[in-house]
Structures are given as structure tokens and as C-alpha cells.
Design an enzyme around this catalytic site. Structure first.
Site, short mmCIF file in Angstrom:
data_model
loop_
_atom_site.label_atom_id
_atom_site.label_comp_id
_atom_site.label_asym_id
_atom_site.label_seq_id
_atom_site.Cartn_x
_atom_site.Cartn_y
_atom_site.Cartn_z
N CYS A 25 0.84 -1.20 0.00
CA CYS A 25 0.00 0.00 0.00
C CYS A 25 0.88 1.26 0.00
O CYS A 25 2.10 1.18 0.16
CB CYS A 25 -0.92 0.00 1.22
SG CYS A 25 -0.03 0.17 2.78
N CYS A 59 3.18 1.68 2.96
CA CYS A 59 4.32 0.77 2.94
C CYS A 59 5.41 1.29 1.99
O CYS A 59 6.59 1.23 2.31
CB CYS A 59 3.88 -0.63 2.53
SG CYS A 59 2.64 -1.33 3.66
#
Length: 78
Positions: A11, A14
Site C-alpha cells: 500500500c 508501505c
């Protein structure tokens, strides 16, 4: 050289975490290898219950949010 694991699904948080790790390491003059761990099984095995997670040499140091620059400096200084 330290190996930094960034745990998460890939995501945006991240990705930002991995970029921030590299940025802070460069500022500190450290060479690090960043591994992005996206396998749910591997994330669970590491004990990361909330992503993104950050580990140094397989020792989880932060979970649940994008770590601040200050937190990353602390993590990388050890």
C-alpha cells in the site's frame, strides 16, 4: 550493512515507509538493504499485526504506521 524489512501489502504507506528508510539511511551515511515483505504468511510469522512494519535484521521495531523520521533515526542508530 543492516537489512531492513518493511512489512506490508504494498500500500501507499508501505511504499512511503521504504522510501523514508532509504532517505534516512542516506542522511546518516549508512548502507542498508531494504526488503519489502508482502506475503501475508511472512508478515504474520514476523508477528506484525498492523502494517506497515519495520524490522532491522529480522527484529521488529515499529508497526502500525509510517514511522516518523525521528523514529527511523533512532532505529537506524542502534
Amino acid at each position: 550493512m543492516k537489512t531492513i524489512q518493511v512489512y506490508g501489502s504494498g500500500c501507499k504507506n508501505c511504499v512511503v515507509t521504504a522510501q523514508r528508510v532509504l532517505q534516512i539511511a542516506q542522511e546518516l551515511g549508512q548502507q542498508v538493504a531494504v526488503e519489502k515483505i508482502t506475503s501475508l504468511e511472512d508478515i504474520m510469522k514476523a508477528g506484525v499485526m498492523s502494517t506497515p512494519g519495520v524490522a532491522v535484521d529480522n527484529i521488529v521495531r515499529h508497526t502500525g504506521s509510517v514511522p516518523s523520521e525521528e523514529k527511523l533515526r533512532e532505529i537506524l542508530a542502534e
